[in-house]
Design an enzyme around this catalytic site. Structure first.
Site, PDB file in Angstrom:
ATOM      1  N   ASP A  43     -17.930 -14.582 -20.270  1.00 42.39           N
ATOM      2  CA  ASP A  43     -17.428 -14.891 -21.686  1.00 42.39           C
ATOM      3  C   ASP A  43     -16.555 -15.876 -21.873  1.00 42.39           C
ATOM      4  OD1 ASP A  43     -19.756 -12.990 -23.055  1.00 42.39           O
ATOM      5  OD2 ASP A  43     -18.216 -10.949 -22.293  1.00 42.39           O
ATOM      6  N   LYS A  77     -18.117 -20.234 -21.148  1.00 43.05           N
ATOM      7  CA  LYS A  77     -19.576 -21.704 -19.937  1.00 43.05           C
ATOM      8  C   LYS A  77     -20.637 -21.824 -20.669  1.00 43.05           C
ATOM      9  CE  LYS A  77     -20.370 -17.780 -18.227  1.00 43.05           C
ATOM     10  NZ  LYS A  77     -19.912 -16.157 -18.938  1.00 43.05           N
ATOM     11  N   GLN A  98     -23.121 -14.606 -16.845  1.00 36.61           N
ATOM     12  CA  GLN A  98     -21.950 -13.126 -16.208  1.00 36.61           C
ATOM     13  C   GLN A  98     -20.979 -14.099 -15.501  1.00 36.61           C
ATOM     14  OE1 GLN A  98     -25.337 -12.873 -15.918  1.00 36.61           O
ATOM     15  NE2 GLN A  98     -25.242 -11.428 -17.554  1.00 36.61           N
ATOM     16  N   GLY A 153     -24.765 -13.704 -22.917  1.00 39.05           N
ATOM     17  CA  GLY A 153     -24.755 -13.978 -24.187  1.00 39.05           C
ATOM     18  C   GLY A 153     -23.530 -15.557 -24.196  1.00 39.05           C
ATOM     19  N   HIS A 154     -23.832 -16.662 -24.622  1.00 38.74           N
ATOM     20  CA  HIS A 154     -22.977 -17.489 -24.824  1.00 38.74           C
ATOM     21  C   HIS A 154     -22.985 -18.254 -26.273  1.00 38.74           C
ATOM     22  CE1 HIS A 154     -24.790 -18.057 -20.050  1.00 38.74           C
ATOM     23  NE2 HIS A 154     -23.595 -17.246 -20.366  1.00 38.74           N
TER      24      HIS A 154
HETATM   25  P1  GDP Z   1     -19.762 -17.112 -22.293  1.00 39.48           P
HETATM   26  O1  GDP Z   1     -20.608 -15.656 -22.638  1.00 39.48           O
HETATM   27  O2  GDP Z   1     -19.163 -17.982 -21.011  1.00 39.48           O
HETATM   28  O3  GDP Z   1     -21.268 -18.529 -22.108  1.00 39.48           O
HETATM   29  O4  GDP Z   1     -19.103 -16.864 -23.410  1.00 39.48           O
HETATM   30  P2  GDP Z   1     -19.171 -16.523 -24.360  1.00 39.48           P
HETATM   31  O5  GDP Z   1     -20.109 -17.694 -25.408  1.00 39.48           O
HETATM   32  O6  GDP Z   1     -20.065 -15.038 -24.868  1.00 39.48           O
HETATM   33  O7  GDP Z   1     -17.856 -16.295 -25.280  1.00 39.48           O
HETATM   34  C1  GDP Z   1     -17.141 -17.450 -25.715  1.00 39.48           C
HETATM   35  C2  GDP Z   1     -16.103 -17.133 -27.296  1.00 39.48           C
HETATM   36  O8  GDP Z   1     -15.014 -17.931 -27.220  1.00 39.48           O
HETATM   37  C3  GDP Z   1     -17.548 -17.588 -28.040  1.00 39.48           C
HETATM   38  O9  GDP Z   1     -17.223 -17.696 -29.142  1.00 39.48           O
HETATM   39  C4  GDP Z   1     -17.038 -19.546 -28.290  1.00 39.48           C
HETATM   40  O10 GDP Z   1     -17.340 -20.123 -29.530  1.00 39.48           O
HETATM   41  C5  GDP Z   1     -15.424 -19.454 -27.514  1.00 39.48           C
HETATM   42  N1  GDP Z   1     -14.830 -20.086 -27.354  1.00 39.48           N
HETATM   43  C6  GDP Z   1     -15.304 -21.071 -26.079  1.00 39.48           C
HETATM   44  N2  GDP Z   1     -14.464 -22.232 -25.888  1.00 39.48           N
HETATM   45  C7  GDP Z   1     -13.346 -22.034 -26.784  1.00 39.48           C
HETATM   46  C8  GDP Z   1     -11.952 -22.595 -27.314  1.00 39.48           C
HETATM   47  O11 GDP Z   1     -12.242 -23.308 -26.430  1.00 39.48           O
HETATM   48  N3  GDP Z   1     -11.013 -21.617 -28.219  1.00 39.48           N
HETATM   49  C9  GDP Z   1     -12.065 -21.084 -28.887  1.00 39.48           C
HETATM   50  N4  GDP Z   1     -11.197 -20.665 -29.725  1.00 39.48           N
HETATM   51  N5  GDP Z   1     -12.712 -20.378 -28.756  1.00 39.48           N
HETATM   52  C10 GDP Z   1     -13.404 -20.939 -27.906  1.00 39.48           C
HETATM   53  P1  IMO Z   2     -21.905 -13.827 -20.260  1.00 46.39           P
HETATM   54  O1  IMO Z   2     -23.209 -14.013 -19.724  1.00 46.39           O
HETATM   55  C1  IMO Z   2     -19.903 -10.180 -20.184  1.00 46.39           C
HETATM   56  C2  IMO Z   2     -21.149  -6.519 -17.232  1.00 46.39           C
HETATM   57  C3  IMO Z   2     -21.272  -5.370 -18.880  1.00 46.39           C
HETATM   58  C4  IMO Z   2     -21.391  -4.171 -17.298  1.00 46.39           C
HETATM   59  C5  IMO Z   2     -21.868  -4.922 -16.283  1.00 46.39           C
HETATM   60  C6  IMO Z   2     -23.061  -4.578 -15.782  1.00 46.39           C
HETATM   61  O2  IMO Z   2     -21.794 -13.894 -21.208  1.00 46.39           O
HETATM   62  O3  IMO Z   2     -20.606 -14.349 -19.216  1.00 46.39           O
HETATM   63  P2  IMO Z   2     -26.309  -5.039 -17.153  1.00 46.39           P
HETATM   64  O4  IMO Z   2     -26.091  -4.841 -18.233  1.00 46.39           O
HETATM   65  O5  IMO Z   2     -25.242  -6.159 -16.347  1.00 46.39           O
HETATM   66  O6  IMO Z   2     -26.089  -4.233 -15.369  1.00 46.39           O
HETATM   67  O7  IMO Z   2     -24.089  -5.161 -16.653  1.00 46.39           O
HETATM   68  O8  IMO Z   2     -21.328  -6.355 -16.949  1.00 46.39           O
HETATM   69  N1  IMO Z   2     -21.849  -8.113 -18.315  1.00 46.39           N
HETATM   70  C7  IMO Z   2     -21.073  -8.769 -19.108  1.00 46.39           C
HETATM   71  N2  IMO Z   2     -20.072  -8.692 -19.228  1.00 46.39           N
HETATM   72  N3  IMO Z   2     -20.308 -10.891 -19.901  1.00 46.39           N
HETATM   73  C8  IMO Z   2     -21.279 -10.964 -19.975  1.00 46.39           C
HETATM   74  O9  IMO Z   2     -22.369 -12.105 -19.830  1.00 46.39           O
HETATM   75  C9  IMO Z   2     -21.991 -10.092 -19.022  1.00 46.39           C
HETATM   76  N4  IMO Z   2     -23.314  -9.051 -18.571  1.00 46.39           N
HETATM   77  C10 IMO Z   2     -22.798  -8.264 -17.889  1.00 46.39           C
HETATM   78  O10 IMO Z   2     -20.862  -5.311 -19.774  1.00 46.39           O
HETATM   79  O11 IMO Z   2     -20.318  -4.124 -17.602  1.00 46.39           O
HETATM   80 MG    MG Z   3     -20.791 -14.097 -23.077  1.00 43.78          MG
END
Ligand code: GDP
Ligand code: IMO
Ligand code: MG
Length: 427
Positions: A13, A16, A223, A40-41
């Site tokens: 998270d 990416k 991840q 979850g992106h």
């Molecule tokens: P990912 O799994 O690495 O793609 O990241 P996620 O989407 O799960 O979580 C990142 C969260 O931060 C999302 O809700 C994005 O919209 C938000 N986000 C990404 N870059 C920034 C930033 O520079 N500032 C803020 N405030 N939010 C951001």
């Molecule tokens: P993104 O791509 C954050 C974590 C789960 C758990 C562990 C194993 O959005 O960054 P799994 O269901 O993969 O067997 O769970 O990995 N986990 C993540 N945490 N972001 C993710 O993906 C994750 N994908 C798996 O919370 O601790």
């Molecule tokens: Mg994510």
């Protein structure tokens, strides 16, 4: 410049999806190479917000061909829900390519994921419950179902029945659960065949040919480094290899194809699920980071555990992945703190170290050693160049760069695509 991989440098998270979306406008292919719908992106484009789980984040860019590589595990219900959801919002997803060798997550993988977690009790991993671990276990165990199996009904039925012969014993005898019908599983999978067939191809060959022709291929990590089954905080990890080298295996390209590896990290740290996290804040400071950063999981909605930036965590990821560049996201979330602690070392049983410890035991005993940097109070969301940032925010970035040993080429100052400071061009 031809092959670029984007990898999370912490526990997921990091943002990416946003980084890939920004680059997507200038690349020819965007490829998911590992994980499944545990990812979850979130992408924000003006008033529109998209949450992607299986489709590569480059899908929002018309010119980039989205690819799901062989290293991904695919839940077909989720895949087609996601495709239909985006199509209903006016996006064209028809050019998606899917590897014939990618594995399928079935209903029994999800059930086994959930019952295993319950069985582990206080030792649970805190998985996303999407069936990821069981699907990868079957792959390694050579009883997995692959995308290509769906193209041959009799093979598919045989493989599902063979897998369930074992699993139903496990479910009935160990977990005291009802047996699962092989026919019901096969019927569900077969219901997607006609939609799936035109997308299925030898994606490794497609990508190698594209690279030969000078096209730009972006490999999108899901991840993160510290969730990698080999390099992460085992056993509190996922069951795949999100690291940069995983792109070669999960997409079928050689290591010489990867010209650039970009590590994405947050200006602080978060983690979802169980497992060690030395800089975790269990007080109001942690709650403030969670509230300001909107730190709730995109996939499960779980509150993310929050803590200060840990240089040892990101430095280790820089080393193993050979990052050429990094991207620091969510710097805006730190606005308003008078002092911002960053972890520069651990104290482990009275000894100080600035490298991640070798053993799980030492990692559990690690007490963060903090350095306190001056904060800033100005709104930084409109900054677009490094010079636009307040002096203390610049000093924060420079200190992180020094500690991790790799240049920071971009900074996130807000969730929107536009809210980005570019220091060095990433392509
Ligand atoms: P990912 O799994 O690495 O793609 O990241 P996620 O989407 O799960 O979580 C990142 C969260 O931060 C999302 O809700 C994005 O919209 C938000 N986000 C990404 N870059 C920034 C930033 O520079 N500032 C803020 N405030 N939010 C951001
Ligand atoms: P993104 O791509 C954050 C974590 C789960 C758990 C562990 C194993 O959005 O960054 P799994 O269901 O993969 O067997 O769970 O990995 N986990 C993540 N945490 N972001 C993710 O993906 C994750 N994908 C798996 O919370 O601790
Ligand atoms: Mg994510």
């Amino acid at each position: 410049m031809a092959g670029i991989v984007v990898v999370g440098a912490q526990w997921g998270d990091e943002g990416k999806g946003k980084a890939v979306d920004i680059l997507g406008a200038r690349v020819d292919y965007v490829v998911r190479y590992s994980g499944g719908n545990n990812a979850g992106h979130t992408l924000v484009v003006g008033d529109e917000k998209y949450a992607l789980h299986l489709l590569p984040s480059g899908i929002l860019n018309e010119n980039a061909i989205p690819v799901i590589g062989n290293g991904v595990v695919i839940d077909l219900d989720v895949l087609f829900q996601e495709i239909d959801g985006l199509t209903a919002r006016g996006l064209d997803v028809s050019n998606l390519l899917i590897s014939a060798n990618a594995h399928i997550i079935t209903g029994y993988h999800q059930i086994i994921d959930k019952v295993t977690e319950r069985f582990l009790g206080k030792h649970k991993i805190g998985t996303t419950g999407r069936g990821i671990g069981p699907a990868y276990s079957d792959k390694v165990n050579r009883i997995g179902i692959r995308v290509q199996d769906l193209l041959d009904e009799s093979i598919l039925r045989q493989k599902v029945s063979a897998a369930l012969e074992q699993k139903n014993q496990l479910l009935l005898k160990l977990y005291n659960r009802a047996a699962i019908s092989a026919d019901a599983i096969s019927e569900n999978l077969l219901s997607y065949v006609e939609r799936l067939r035109p997308m299925v191809t030898d994606t490794s060959r497609v990508l190698n040919q594209a690279l030969d022709a000078g096209k730009i291929v972006l490999f999108e990590g899901a991840q993160a480094h510290h969730l990698d089954v080999d390099h992460g905080t085992y056993p509190y990890v996922t069951s795949s290899n999100p690291v940069a080298a995983g792109a070669c295996i999960g997409a079928g390209v050689g290591p010489r194809r990867i010209d650039r590896a970009i590590g994405i990290f947050k200006a602080y740290t978060t983690r979802v699920g169980e497992g060690p996290f030395p800089t975790e804040l269990k007080d109001e400071a942690g709650e403030k980071l969670r509230a300001d950063g909107g730190e709730y999981g995109t996939t499960t909605g779980r509150p993310r555990r929050c803590g200060w930036f840990d240089a040892l965590v990101v430095e280790a990821a820089c080393m193993v992945n050979g990052f050429t560049d990094t991207f620091c996201t969510k710097l805006d979330v730190l606005t308003g703190w008078e002092k911002i602690p960053i972890c520069v070392a651990y104290d482990i049983n009275g000894e100080r170290t600035n490298q991640l410890p070798m053993t799980q035991t030492d990692f559990h005993h690690a007490v963060p050693v903090y350095e306190f940097l001056d904060g800033w109070s100005e709104d930084i969301s409109t900054a677009r160049s490094f010079a636009d940032l307040p002096r203390n925010a610049q000093a924060y970035i420079r200190r992180l760069e020094e500690l991790i040993g790799v240049r920071i080429s971009g900074i996130g100052v807000g969730a929107d695509r536009e809210e980005t400071v570019v220091i060095h061009d990433l392509l």
